[in-house]
Motif scaffolding. Structure first.
Motif, short mmCIF file in Angstrom:
data_model
loop_
_atom_site.label_atom_id
_atom_site.label_comp_id
_atom_site.label_asym_id
_atom_site.label_seq_id
_atom_site.Cartn_x
_atom_site.Cartn_y
_atom_site.Cartn_z
N LEU A 1 0.85 -1.19 0.00
CA LEU A 1 0.00 0.00 0.00
C LEU A 1 0.88 1.24 0.00
O LEU A 1 1.82 1.34 0.79
N TYR A 2 0.56 2.20 -0.86
CA TYR A 2 1.30 3.46 -0.92
C TYR A 2 0.47 4.57 -0.28
O TYR A 2 -0.72 4.70 -0.57
N LEU A 3 1.12 5.34 0.58
CA LEU A 3 0.48 6.47 1.23
C LEU A 3 0.96 7.76 0.58
O LEU A 3 2.14 7.91 0.26
N ALA A 4 0.04 8.68 0.39
CA ALA A 4 0.33 9.89 -0.37
C ALA A 4 1.23 10.85 0.41
O ALA A 4 1.12 11.00 1.63
N SER A 5 2.12 11.50 -0.33
CA SER A 5 3.02 12.50 0.24
C SER A 5 3.19 13.64 -0.76
O SER A 5 3.30 13.41 -1.97
N SER A 6 3.23 14.86 -0.27
CA SER A 6 3.51 16.01 -1.13
C SER A 6 5.01 16.22 -1.29
O SER A 6 5.45 16.98 -2.14
N ASP A 7 5.81 15.52 -0.46
CA ASP A 7 7.28 15.63 -0.52
C ASP A 7 7.86 14.33 0.01
O ASP A 7 8.02 14.14 1.21
N VAL A 8 8.17 13.40 -0.91
CA VAL A 8 8.60 12.07 -0.50
C VAL A 8 9.90 12.11 0.29
O VAL A 8 10.09 11.32 1.24
N ALA A 9 10.80 13.02 -0.04
CA ALA A 9 12.06 13.11 0.69
C ALA A 9 11.82 13.54 2.14
O ALA A 9 12.43 12.99 3.08
N ALA A 10 10.93 14.51 2.34
CA ALA A 10 10.62 14.96 3.70
C ALA A 10 9.93 13.86 4.49
O ALA A 10 10.21 13.67 5.68
N THR A 11 9.02 13.13 3.85
CA THR A 11 8.34 12.03 4.54
C THR A 11 9.33 10.94 4.91
O THR A 11 9.25 10.35 6.00
N ALA A 12 10.29 10.66 4.03
CA ALA A 12 11.32 9.65 4.33
C ALA A 12 12.13 10.04 5.55
O ALA A 12 12.48 9.18 6.38
N GLU A 13 12.44 11.32 5.70
CA GLU A 13 13.17 11.78 6.88
C GLU A 13 12.32 11.61 8.14
O GLU A 13 12.84 11.24 9.21
N LYS A 14 11.03 11.85 8.03
CA LYS A 14 10.13 11.64 9.17
C LYS A 14 10.09 10.17 9.56
O LYS A 14 10.02 9.83 10.75
N VAL A 15 10.11 9.28 8.57
CA VAL A 15 10.12 7.83 8.83
C VAL A 15 11.33 7.47 9.69
O VAL A 15 11.21 6.77 10.70
N LYS A 16 12.49 7.96 9.30
CA LYS A 16 13.71 7.64 10.04
C LYS A 16 13.69 8.25 11.44
O LYS A 16 14.06 7.61 12.42
N ALA A 17 13.22 9.50 11.53
CA ALA A 17 13.19 10.18 12.83
C ALA A 17 12.21 9.52 13.79
O ALA A 17 12.40 9.58 15.01
N ALA A 18 11.17 8.85 13.25
CA ALA A 18 10.15 8.22 14.09
C ALA A 18 10.49 6.77 14.42
O ALA A 18 9.67 6.07 15.03
N GLY A 19 11.67 6.32 14.02
CA GLY A 19 12.09 4.96 14.36
C GLY A 19 11.81 3.92 13.32
O GLY A 19 11.98 2.72 13.57
N GLY A 20 11.39 4.33 12.13
CA GLY A 20 11.15 3.38 11.05
C GLY A 20 12.40 3.17 10.22
O GLY A 20 13.45 3.80 10.44
N ASN A 21 12.30 2.26 9.25
CA ASN A 21 13.41 1.96 8.35
C ASN A 21 13.02 2.34 6.93
O ASN A 21 11.87 2.16 6.52
N LEU A 22 13.99 2.81 6.16
CA LEU A 22 13.79 3.02 4.74
C LEU A 22 14.35 1.81 4.00
O LEU A 22 15.55 1.53 4.09
N LEU A 23 13.49 1.08 3.30
CA LEU A 23 13.93 -0.07 2.52
C LEU A 23 14.35 0.33 1.12
O LEU A 23 15.13 -0.36 0.48
N MET A 24 13.82 1.44 0.66
CA MET A 24 14.22 2.02 -0.63
C MET A 24 14.20 3.53 -0.49
O MET A 24 13.18 4.11 -0.13
N GLU A 25 15.34 4.15 -0.72
CA GLU A 25 15.43 5.61 -0.61
C GLU A 25 14.56 6.26 -1.68
O GLU A 25 14.22 5.64 -2.70
N PRO A 26 14.15 7.51 -1.45
CA PRO A 26 13.32 8.19 -2.45
C PRO A 26 13.94 8.16 -3.84
O PRO A 26 15.16 8.38 -4.00
N MET A 27 13.13 7.84 -4.82
CA MET A 27 13.62 7.78 -6.20
C MET A 27 12.54 8.28 -7.15
O MET A 27 11.35 8.13 -6.90
N GLN A 28 12.98 8.88 -8.23
CA GLN A 28 12.09 9.38 -9.27
C GLN A 28 11.73 8.23 -10.20
O GLN A 28 12.58 7.42 -10.57
N VAL A 29 10.45 8.12 -10.55
CA VAL A 29 9.98 7.09 -11.47
C VAL A 29 9.52 7.78 -12.75
O VAL A 29 8.32 8.04 -12.94
N GLY A 30 10.46 8.12 -13.60
CA GLY A 30 10.14 8.83 -14.82
C GLY A 30 9.35 10.09 -14.53
O GLY A 30 9.65 10.83 -13.58
#
Length: 273
Positions: free
Chosen positions: A73-102
């Motif tokens: 399931l994908y959750l919507a974000s207006s800024d994927v890089a900022a959300t990824a930083e929140k994931v790490k700060a909240a104790g989660g893991n990034l399995l795939m760093e933010p990437m552009q898909v075309g």
């Protein structure tokens, strides 16, 4: 801005070793049709219901053939890089760093502290689900976890959720149930559930996110799934939200089906959490 509120489910896909088998299974059970595989993006293939994009299937990336099939399931974000930083700060893991898909958008894959995996999607040309809550499309999702406190705290730190707890009431079916609902904007827009896993779940089953797809007849969908080699885990069961059942497809990916036209019982009471 996105067409989906921050933190709202906006897309789903799954990886299968046998993509043609998955297409045949979901085509029969959910009535999906499929577009052309996008060779530029790993043969990513969109699924359609009544001509509207509702999900996607894809073969494993090289080296990922041993990964179990699972819906993401994908959750919507207006800024994927900022959300990824929140994931790490909240104790989660990034399995795939933010990437552009075309030109389609940007994505990341994350894991909340109790183990459930989810995606983050910042839309470009691809906004997400083209229909929801109708037959053949996504209806709802729930985080199943044995450590609800960890999951709850994480979700509220990463996304602008308001949380409410479902009161178990007098129904023996719900006695002892630990269930929360997360909403965006206000409590009138629920987007995600969280269920504490009990002893009915084998200990080897990790935390996961259960996706519900809408069907016109829950029992008929279950029979089609079983005839195609799927497995029934739970149900069919009546509820105030609809008649539903939890299944796994022949390649092991868990999902649920729900007929929201058949509701039984009163809606449960909710209290602020």
């Amino acid at each position: 801005m996105t067409d989906f509120p921050e933190g709202a489910p906006c897309w789903a896909d799954a990886m299968f070793n046998d993509v043609e088998g998955a297409k045949a299974f979901y085509g029969d059970v959910l009535g999906w049709t499929f577009g052309e595989a996008s060779t530029e993006f790993g043969n990513y293939t969109q699924a359609f219901s009544d001509g509207k994009a509702v999900a996607a299937v894809v073969p494993p990336m090289p080296g990922g053939e041993d990964m179990p099939s699972a819906w993401c399931l994908y959750l919507a974000s207006s800024d994927v890089a900022a959300t990824a930083e929140k994931v790490k700060a909240a104790g989660g893991n990034l399995l795939m760093e933010p990437m552009q898909v075309g030109t389609f958008g940007s994505m990341a894959l994350a894991q909340e502290p109790s183990g459930a995996i989810f995606g983050i999607w910042q839309p470009g040309d691809h906004k997400g689900f083209e229909k929801m809550g109708e037959n053949g499309s996504y209806a709802w999702a729930e985080v199943f976890t044995r450590e609800p406190d960890k999951a709850d705290a994480f979700l509220k730190k990463v996304f602008p959720y308001q949380a409410q707890t479902m009161e178990p009431g007098d129904d023996p079916e719900t006695a002892g149930m630990d269930f929360k609902v997360f909403s965006v904007g206000d409590k009138g827009n629920p987007v995600l559930g969280r269920m504490k896993m009990g002893e009915e779940f084998p200990p080897e089953v990790p935390s996961y996110i259960q996706l519900y797809f809408t069907v016109p007849d829950c029992d008929a969908a279950v029979e089609k799934a079983k005839a195609r080699g799927g497995m029934l885990h739970f149900g069919p069961m009546d509820s105030p939200f609809g008649r539903f059942a939890a299944l796994a497809d022949p390649q092991g990916a868990a999902f649920a089906v729900i007929d929201m036209s058949k509701t039984v019982g009163e809606m449960p009471q909710m209290s602020d959490a």
